[in-house]
Scaffold this active site. Structure first.
Site, PDB file in Angstrom:
ATOM      1  N   SER A   1      53.100  32.754  40.918  1.00 21.87           N
ATOM      2  CA  SER A   1      53.465  33.887  40.064  1.00 21.87           C
ATOM      3  C   SER A   1      54.980  34.007  40.122  1.00 21.87           C
ATOM      4  O   SER A   1      55.607  33.503  41.069  1.00 21.87           O
ATOM      5  CB  SER A   1      52.835  35.168  40.629  1.00 21.87           C
ATOM      6  OG  SER A   1      53.393  36.320  40.034  1.00 21.87           O
TER       7      SER A   1
ATOM      8  N   TYR B   1      51.688  41.650  47.558  1.00 19.67           N
ATOM      9  CA  TYR B   1      51.415  40.580  46.584  1.00 19.67           C
ATOM     10  C   TYR B   1      52.600  39.616  46.541  1.00 19.67           C
ATOM     11  O   TYR B   1      52.422  38.397  46.537  1.00 19.67           O
ATOM     12  CB  TYR B   1      51.159  41.202  45.211  1.00 19.67           C
ATOM     13  CG  TYR B   1      50.785  40.208  44.129  1.00 19.67           C
ATOM     14  CD1 TYR B   1      49.657  39.389  44.261  1.00 19.67           C
ATOM     15  CD2 TYR B   1      51.531  40.097  42.956  1.00 19.67           C
ATOM     16  CE1 TYR B   1      49.306  38.482  43.259  1.00 19.67           C
ATOM     17  CE2 TYR B   1      51.184  39.206  41.948  1.00 19.67           C
ATOM     18  CZ  TYR B   1      50.072  38.395  42.104  1.00 19.67           C
ATOM     19  OH  TYR B   1      49.724  37.498  41.107  1.00 19.67           O
TER      20      TYR B   1
HETATM   21  N1  LIG Z   1      47.490  38.372  35.376  1.00 15.06           N
HETATM   22  C1  LIG Z   1      48.748  38.225  35.736  1.00 15.06           C
HETATM   23  O1  LIG Z   1      49.642  38.976  35.316  1.00 15.06           O
HETATM   24  C2  LIG Z   1      49.140  37.093  36.661  1.00 15.06           C
HETATM   25  C3  LIG Z   1      50.484  36.724  36.711  1.00 15.06           C
HETATM   26  C4  LIG Z   1      50.886  35.712  37.558  1.00 15.06           C
HETATM   27  C5  LIG Z   1      49.967  35.076  38.355  1.00 15.06           C
HETATM   28  N2  LIG Z   1      48.655  35.434  38.313  1.00 15.06           N
HETATM   29  C6  LIG Z   1      47.733  34.727  39.198  1.00 15.06           C
HETATM   30  O2  LIG Z   1      46.828  33.984  38.403  1.00 15.06           O
HETATM   31  C7  LIG Z   1      45.580  33.871  39.074  1.00 15.06           C
HETATM   32  C8  LIG Z   1      44.470  34.337  38.144  1.00 15.06           C
HETATM   33  O3  LIG Z   1      44.747  35.666  37.753  1.00 15.06           O
HETATM   34  P1  LIG Z   1      43.979  36.402  36.543  1.00 15.06           P
HETATM   35  O4  LIG Z   1      44.961  37.248  35.864  1.00 15.06           O
HETATM   36  O5  LIG Z   1      43.179  35.441  35.781  1.00 15.06           O
HETATM   37  O6  LIG Z   1      43.064  37.395  37.399  1.00 15.06           O
HETATM   38  P2  LIG Z   1      41.500  37.702  37.413  1.00 15.06           P
HETATM   39  O7  LIG Z   1      40.955  37.719  36.029  1.00 15.06           O
HETATM   40  O8  LIG Z   1      41.347  38.890  38.293  1.00 15.06           O
HETATM   41  O9  LIG Z   1      40.888  36.400  38.129  1.00 15.06           O
HETATM   42  C9  LIG Z   1      40.927  36.190  39.505  1.00 15.06           C
HETATM   43  C10 LIG Z   1      39.924  35.099  39.823  1.00 15.06           C
HETATM   44  O10 LIG Z   1      39.987  34.813  41.234  1.00 15.06           O
HETATM   45  C11 LIG Z   1      38.676  34.795  41.747  1.00 15.06           C
HETATM   46  N3  LIG Z   1      38.695  35.144  43.157  1.00 15.06           N
HETATM   47  C12 LIG Z   1      39.244  36.239  43.753  1.00 15.06           C
HETATM   48  N4  LIG Z   1      39.034  36.205  45.071  1.00 15.06           N
HETATM   49  C13 LIG Z   1      38.316  35.056  45.330  1.00 15.06           C
HETATM   50  C14 LIG Z   1      37.784  34.457  46.492  1.00 15.06           C
HETATM   51  N5  LIG Z   1      37.923  35.026  47.696  1.00 15.06           N
HETATM   52  N6  LIG Z   1      37.117  33.284  46.368  1.00 15.06           N
HETATM   53  C15 LIG Z   1      36.973  32.695  45.160  1.00 15.06           C
HETATM   54  N7  LIG Z   1      37.454  33.203  44.019  1.00 15.06           N
HETATM   55  C16 LIG Z   1      38.111  34.384  44.116  1.00 15.06           C
HETATM   56  C17 LIG Z   1      37.891  35.790  40.892  1.00 15.06           C
HETATM   57  O11 LIG Z   1      36.505  35.437  40.866  1.00 15.06           O
HETATM   58  P3  LIG Z   1      35.324  36.144  41.691  1.00 15.06           P
HETATM   59  O12 LIG Z   1      35.665  37.607  41.786  1.00 15.06           O
HETATM   60  O13 LIG Z   1      34.118  35.863  40.852  1.00 15.06           O
HETATM   61  O14 LIG Z   1      35.298  35.434  43.005  1.00 15.06           O
HETATM   62  C18 LIG Z   1      38.490  35.519  39.520  1.00 15.06           C
HETATM   63  O15 LIG Z   1      37.822  34.436  38.889  1.00 15.06           O
HETATM   64  C19 LIG Z   1      45.709  34.671  40.374  1.00 15.06           C
HETATM   65  O16 LIG Z   1      46.052  33.799  41.424  1.00 15.06           O
HETATM   66  C20 LIG Z   1      46.864  35.620  40.055  1.00 15.06           C
HETATM   67  O17 LIG Z   1      47.506  36.049  41.229  1.00 15.06           O
HETATM   68  C21 LIG Z   1      48.216  36.427  37.463  1.00 15.06           C
END
Ligand SMILES: NC(=O)c1ccc[n+]([C@@H]2O[C@H](COP(=O)([O-])OP(=O)(O)OC[C@H]3O[C@@H](n4cnc5c(N)ncnc54)[C@H](OP(=O)(O)O)[C@@H]3O)[C@@H](O)[C@H]2O)c1
Length: 252
Positions: free
Chosen positions: A137, A150
């Site tokens: 990120s 975070y």
């Molecule tokens: N959205 C943003 O603004 C943003 C920006 C920069 C980076 N990111 C990063 O991008 C990635 C995806 O984010 P997103 O926005 O798509 O968020 P999201 O929709 O909340 O997705 C998070 C995913 O991680 C999985 N997860 C969480 N804890 C887990 C665990 N212990 N074991 C296995 N799976 C787990 C969740 O699945 P389950 O709950 O089904 O396990 C879900 O599929 C993350 O690493 C986040 O930090 C997001």
């Protein structure tokens, strides 16, 4: 005929992970979807298969090392690992942040990525041409108020990617870090604010076109499909309306 290359995507049950699984499948990979919510990854795998591509689902908590090791026994070779599982909990200042939240974010984002990467590295190396993607990120590159735990966890993930690249140079595995800024996914901010959808909506209020999950998946798929000798070390991607973690143009 050459076997279809396999791509494992963690956190494929929603947001960026789900979009990446769809796009990698369309790009010709057999995708293995993992996340804790089995029903969601099974539904997505069915959707991908119905579209004429190849997908399977495997329920996995990336923080459970024994389960991750068991999962890894299925792979003799692996082309791509996308370490996407992760996220944020809370937006409290350092002075009052809950250590349990900090611990959980470190466990999921850093140790989760470490677990899966360690377990699958032999298969990635064994493929003779492996790619590891680390979804960090912009929070892994600079800080912001209220980002505390975070930011610390994503800095940890960034360091993991940088260190691993140094350590495995000379092997047929590349390490790509993709660092998105503001991405509007359906769950990220809601999870951060523990189901408070009003607070979650404020994150994106007045922002003209935050990134979408598909935008980031497109970036990941582009980086992964470069020729093997091309290593996109670090790709920072933000919406046009965001100049830094804390400098965001809002119309209201
Ligand atoms: N959205 C943003 O603004 C943003 C920006 C920069 C980076 N990111 C990063 O991008 C990635 C995806 O984010 P997103 O926005 O798509 O968020 P999201 O929709 O909340 O997705 C998070 C995913 O991680 C999985 N997860 C969480 N804890 C887990 C665990 N212990 N074991 C296995 N799976 C787990 C969740 O699945 P389950 O709950 O089904 O396990 C879900 O599929 C993350 O690493 C986040 O930090 C997001």
């Amino acid at each position: 005929m050459a076997a279809t290359p396999i791509a494992v995507v963690t956190g494929a049950s929603s947001g960026i992970g789900a979009a990446t699984a769809r796009q990698l499948a369309a790009a010709g990979y057999r995708v293995v979807l993992t996340a804790r919510r089995k029903d969601r990854i099974e539904a997505l795998a069915a959707e991908i298969n119905e579209a004429g591509h190849q997908a399977t689902a495997y329920a996995l908590d990336v923080t459970d090392r024994a389960a991750v090791d068991e999962f890894a026994t299925a792979f003799r070779t692996l082309a791509v690992l996308v370490n996407n599982a992760g996220g944020a909990l809370g937006a409290d200042p350092v002075a009052t942040g809950d250590p349990a939240d900090w611990r959980q974010m470190y466990e999921t984002n850093v140790i989760g990525t470490l677990n899966v990467t360690q377990a699958l590295l032999p298969a990635l190396t064994g493929s003779g041409d492996g790619t590891i993607v680390v979804l960090s990120s912009t929070a892994g590159l600079s800080t912001y108020e209220g980002g505390g735990g975070y930011v610390a966890a994503k800095h940890g993930e960034h360091v993991l990617a940088e260190t691993l690249r140094l350590e495995i140079v000379g092997t047929p595995v590349r390490v790509i870090e993709v660092a998105p800024g503001m991405v509007r996914t359906e769950e990220f901010a809601t999870t951060r604010f523990r189901g408070d959808t009003e607070k979650a909506a404020k994150v994106y209020a007045g922002v003209d076109a935050p990134l979408t999950a598909d935008d980031v998946a497109d970036t990941i798929t582009w980086a992964v499909t470069r020729p093997s000798h091309v290593n996109i070390d670090l790709l920072v991607v933000r919406p046009r309306a965001q100049a830094s973690n804390s400098k965001v143009h809002r119309t209201s």
